[in-house]
Design a protein around this motif. Structure first.
Motif, PDB file in Angstrom:
ATOM      1  N   VAL A 229       0.841  -1.193   0.000  1.00  0.00           N
ATOM      2  CA  VAL A 229       0.000   0.000   0.000  1.00  0.00           C
ATOM      3  C   VAL A 229       0.874   1.239   0.000  1.00  0.00           C
ATOM      4  N   PRO A 230       0.317   2.366  -0.466  1.00  0.00           N
ATOM      5  CA  PRO A 230       1.106   3.588  -0.462  1.00  0.00           C
ATOM      6  C   PRO A 230       1.256   4.149   0.929  1.00  0.00           C
ATOM      7  N   CYS A 231       2.050   5.185   1.045  1.00  0.00           N
ATOM      8  CA  CYS A 231       2.331   5.824   2.325  1.00  0.00           C
ATOM      9  C   CYS A 231       1.050   6.220   3.030  1.00  0.00           C
ATOM     10  N   ARG A 232       0.903   5.817   4.277  1.00  0.00           N
ATOM     11  CA  ARG A 232      -0.315   6.088   5.023  1.00  0.00           C
ATOM     12  C   ARG A 232      -0.229   7.373   5.837  1.00  0.00           C
ATOM     13  N   LEU A 233       0.914   8.043   5.844  1.00  0.00           N
ATOM     14  CA  LEU A 233       1.088   9.153   6.768  1.00  0.00           C
ATOM     15  C   LEU A 233       0.036  10.220   6.554  1.00  0.00           C
ATOM     16  N   SER A 234      -0.108  10.670   5.354  1.00  0.00           N
ATOM     17  CA  SER A 234      -1.094  11.680   4.996  1.00  0.00           C
ATOM     18  C   SER A 234      -0.902  11.997   3.527  1.00  0.00           C
ATOM     19  N   ARG A 235      -1.895  12.621   2.930  1.00  0.00           N
ATOM     20  CA  ARG A 235      -1.732  13.014   1.530  1.00  0.00           C
ATOM     21  C   ARG A 235      -0.569  13.991   1.393  1.00  0.00           C
ATOM     22  N   ARG A 236      -0.408  14.844   2.398  1.00  0.00           N
ATOM     23  CA  ARG A 236       0.679  15.810   2.319  1.00  0.00           C
ATOM     24  C   ARG A 236       2.035  15.112   2.348  1.00  0.00           C
ATOM     25  N   ALA A 237       2.176  14.111   3.227  1.00  0.00           N
ATOM     26  CA  ALA A 237       3.448  13.406   3.324  1.00  0.00           C
ATOM     27  C   ALA A 237       3.765  12.673   2.028  1.00  0.00           C
ATOM     28  N   LEU A 238       2.753  12.043   1.416  1.00  0.00           N
ATOM     29  CA  LEU A 238       2.994  11.329   0.174  1.00  0.00           C
ATOM     30  C   LEU A 238       3.360  12.309  -0.933  1.00  0.00           C
ATOM     31  N   PHE A 239       2.778  13.498  -0.907  1.00  0.00           N
ATOM     32  CA  PHE A 239       3.122  14.515  -1.899  1.00  0.00           C
ATOM     33  C   PHE A 239       4.586  14.921  -1.760  1.00  0.00           C
ATOM     34  N   TRP A 240       5.096  14.883  -0.522  1.00  0.00           N
ATOM     35  CA  TRP A 240       6.484  15.259  -0.292  1.00  0.00           C
ATOM     36  C   TRP A 240       7.473  14.171  -0.738  1.00  0.00           C
ATOM     37  N   THR A 241       7.004  12.943  -0.853  1.00  0.00           N
ATOM     38  CA  THR A 241       7.914  11.821  -1.045  1.00  0.00           C
ATOM     39  C   THR A 241       8.876  12.043  -2.210  1.00  0.00           C
ATOM     40  N   GLU A 242      10.177  11.877  -1.941  1.00  0.00           N
ATOM     41  CA  GLU A 242      11.189  11.993  -2.984  1.00  0.00           C
ATOM     42  C   GLU A 242      11.436  10.643  -3.651  1.00  0.00           C
ATOM     43  N   PHE A 243      11.317   9.567  -2.879  1.00  0.00           N
ATOM     44  CA  PHE A 243      11.623   8.242  -3.396  1.00  0.00           C
ATOM     45  C   PHE A 243      10.561   7.285  -2.868  1.00  0.00           C
ATOM     46  N   PHE A 244       9.683   6.834  -3.755  1.00  0.00           N
ATOM     47  CA  PHE A 244       8.560   5.995  -3.348  1.00  0.00           C
ATOM     48  C   PHE A 244       8.627   4.680  -4.111  1.00  0.00           C
ATOM     49  N   ILE A 245       8.621   3.564  -3.376  1.00  0.00           N
ATOM     50  CA  ILE A 245       8.721   2.234  -3.972  1.00  0.00           C
ATOM     51  C   ILE A 245       7.513   1.408  -3.552  1.00  0.00           C
ATOM     52  N   PRO A 259      -0.562  14.037  -9.356  1.00  0.00           N
ATOM     53  CA  PRO A 259       0.231  15.270  -9.256  1.00  0.00           C
ATOM     54  C   PRO A 259       1.578  15.074  -8.570  1.00  0.00           C
ATOM     55  N   ARG A 260       1.876  13.845  -8.105  1.00  0.00           N
ATOM     56  CA  ARG A 260       3.134  13.626  -7.390  1.00  0.00           C
ATOM     57  C   ARG A 260       4.335  13.501  -8.329  1.00  0.00           C
ATOM     58  N   VAL A 261       4.078  13.315  -9.622  1.00  0.00           N
ATOM     59  CA  VAL A 261       5.173  13.174 -10.568  1.00  0.00           C
ATOM     60  C   VAL A 261       5.915  14.503 -10.698  1.00  0.00           C
ATOM     61  N   ALA A 262       7.237  14.454 -10.518  1.00  0.00           N
ATOM     62  CA  ALA A 262       8.074  15.651 -10.627  1.00  0.00           C
ATOM     63  C   ALA A 262       9.496  15.214 -10.924  1.00  0.00           C
ATOM     64  N   PRO A 263      10.307  16.097 -11.541  1.00  0.00           N
ATOM     65  CA  PRO A 263      11.676  15.715 -11.892  1.00  0.00           C
ATOM     66  C   PRO A 263      12.522  15.288 -10.699  1.00  0.00           C
ATOM     67  N   HIS A 264      12.245  15.849  -9.505  1.00  0.00           N
ATOM     68  CA  HIS A 264      13.048  15.536  -8.329  1.00  0.00           C
ATOM     69  C   HIS A 264      12.523  14.325  -7.564  1.00  0.00           C
ATOM     70  N   ARG A 265      11.517  13.648  -8.105  1.00  0.00           N
ATOM     71  CA  ARG A 265      10.850  12.570  -7.364  1.00  0.00           C
ATOM     72  C   ARG A 265      10.920  11.274  -8.160  1.00  0.00           C
ATOM     73  N   ARG A 266      11.303  10.184  -7.520  1.00  0.00           N
ATOM     74  CA  ARG A 266      11.397   8.890  -8.174  1.00  0.00           C
ATOM     75  C   ARG A 266      10.309   7.962  -7.632  1.00  0.00           C
ATOM     76  N   ILE A 267       9.470   7.437  -8.523  1.00  0.00           N
ATOM     77  CA  ILE A 267       8.405   6.496  -8.175  1.00  0.00           C
ATOM     78  C   ILE A 267       8.739   5.189  -8.877  1.00  0.00           C
ATOM     79  N   LEU A 268       8.955   4.151  -8.102  1.00  0.00           N
ATOM     80  CA  LEU A 268       9.535   2.920  -8.617  1.00  0.00           C
ATOM     81  C   LEU A 268       8.664   1.712  -8.290  1.00  0.00           C
ATOM     82  N   ASN A 269       8.411   0.876  -9.296  1.00  0.00           N
ATOM     83  CA  ASN A 269       7.678  -0.376  -9.104  1.00  0.00           C
ATOM     84  C   ASN A 269       8.692  -1.493  -8.875  1.00  0.00           C
TER      85      ASN A 269
END
Length: 448
Positions: A229-245, A259-269
């Motif tokens: 499951v994704p980060c449960r902390l809060s929507r704000r915390a997940l928006f901050w995530t730099e590296f999400f796996i 909207p979480r996609v950004a050049p400084h953020r890596r989202i990895l499967n």
């Protein structure tokens, strides 16, 4: 915990800290009015059993049935208990209870006629409680008082157990105050109950205002690893995530489309294991420099993975999931991803307190699932006393709160269910014989 709090031979009086044993119930229509009235026309009532307990408000689905609605599918009150599933998965198990039994155990019943008939029984979704907003339980007078399902297991309360944990931690306990054997005077349980608010929270995401106050909107770097499951902390915390796996492709697709996609953020499967951590961090080094928050939620090898990550990272805060199936003070962490389908994954509170403690992290907040630890050198930690007696009492109080509230609805009818299961085992009828008709007719409505 059960042995430490058990009554001595010959029994004894109950101790203070009665607030912990609050347990009140109320039966009310489910929030989905359209579904309620649709089922009412067919002789069923879509209801919700709401339970108010110490620092908790919980609810579960209830289907009230008339004799006519049971007859439509070839059942009556003597055979309805063979139905043991109220949804499309085994997670939604249910049990049937005659109206008189339900009223005796819960203390409440649905008085209104449904399709011109009185309800003759109730199907209770009994696998788990849904956590409700505390405001839904604010009117205590509208709830019927009940005996807590665990009260009989702890007739002497928790004074002895809490005292032993204080001594384990090196805190002195005054003679005569460790256990209030006469039911009067000082009670450590009552003291722990008062200190619980220092540690316990309904949602640990509230702590982020301590790290980054709203008037100072800095952006923390966060590394989040999850296999389900994704980060449960809060929507704000997940928006901050730099590296999400995450190993769940569906979750990753949703994240990449949002909207979480950004050049400084890596989202990895990907999956994460102890052995893969060094390569993973080295490969994605630009995204994990100066990480401030680390969260791991794998549901299996969480403990070993967190400890491996901390060999390379020095976050301000670590967020973990707490499992309670092995009682405090025993330390437990799952070391394999193969749990044989059993809920043995993750790690318990004693493990996190010890392992993160020797790495310099102190417990800041807990809710019913997650715990936030902060490094002892962090300004947030130095501004609070996270190592004192009161904070440890609050930790024990929060642990007891979570233990008391996690008993499933089935615990209310434990003895009755045991008898029904014994009868079903000797009956040739299969609980699934009538399932198709029941699913289409009763549970097709949207669940609240």
């Amino acid at each position: 915990l059960g042995q430490a709090a058990a009554a001595p031979a010959g029994g004894g009086p109950r101790v203070q800290g009665e607030d912990m044993w609050e347990f009140r119930a109320k039966l009310m229509p489910a929030p989905d009015e359209a579904a309620y009235f649709a089922l009412a026309e067919a002789g069923k009532a879509l209801l919700r059993l709401v339970v108010r307990s110490w620092r908790a408000c919980q609810g579960t689905l209830v289907i009230g049935v008339t004799g006519g609605s049971l007859a439509q599918v070839g059942l009556d009150v003597s055979t309805a208990h063979t139905i043991r599933k109220c949804g499309n998965s085994m997670a939604h198990r249910c049990s049937f209870h005659e109206a008189s039994v339900f009223r005796t155990v819960v203390g409440v019943a649905w008085e209104e006629d449904v399709a011109g008939e009185q309800l003759v029984g109730y199907f209770l979704q009994d696998s788990f409680w849904a956590q409700l907003d505390l405001e839904q339980c604010s009117d205590a007078a509208s709830f019927h008082p009940m005996e807590h399902p665990l009260r009989a297991s702890y007739p002497q309360g928790f004074d002895l157990w809490i005292s032993e944990r204080l001594l384990d931690r090196g805190f002195l306990v005054e003679d005569g105050k460790a256990v209030a054997a006469d039911g009067g005077g000082h009670s450590i349980t009552a003291e722990a109950a008062k200190a619980t608010s220092q540690v316990c929270s309904d949602d640990v995401s509230e702590v982020w205002d301590l790290f980054w106050p709203p008037e100072r909107p800095e952006t923390p770097k966060q590394s989040s690893s999850s296999a389900a499951v994704p980060c449960r902390l809060s929507r704000r915390a997940l928006f901050w995530t730099e590296f999400f796996i995450d190993a769940d492709r569906r979750v990753i697709r949703m994240a990449l489309a949002g909207p979480r996609v950004a050049p400084h953020r890596r989202i990895l499967n990907s999956t994460v294991s102890v052995g893969s951590v060094p390569t993973l961090l080295r490969t994605h080094a630009p995204f994990v420099r100066d990480v401030e928050v680390l969260q791991v939620d794998i549901d299996t090898v969480d403990g070993p993975v967190v400890m491996k990550l901390l060999e390379f990272l020095s976050p301000r805060a670590v967020v973990v999931e707490v499992r309670n199936f092995l009682p405090f003070p025993f330390r437990y962490a799952c070391l394999t991803t193969d749990t044989k389908g059993l809920a043995w994954g993750g790690a318990n509170l004693a493990y996190w307190l010890y392992e993160l403690g020797i790495r310099g992290y102190r417990l800041l907040r807990m809710d019913s699932l997650d715990a936030v630890f902060v490094h002892h050198d962090d300004p947030v930690a130095t501004a609070a006393d996270l190592t004192g007696r009161r904070h440890f009492l609050g930790t024990l109080g929060c642990y007891v709160r979570n233990m008391l509230k996690e008993r499933p609805p089935a615990a209310l009818f434990r003895d009755i269910l045991r008898k029904q299961q014994e009868e079903a085992a000797s009956s040739p009828a299969s609980p699934s014989d009538n399932w198709s008709d029941l699913w289409r007719g009763w549970f097709g409505a949207k669940h609240p």
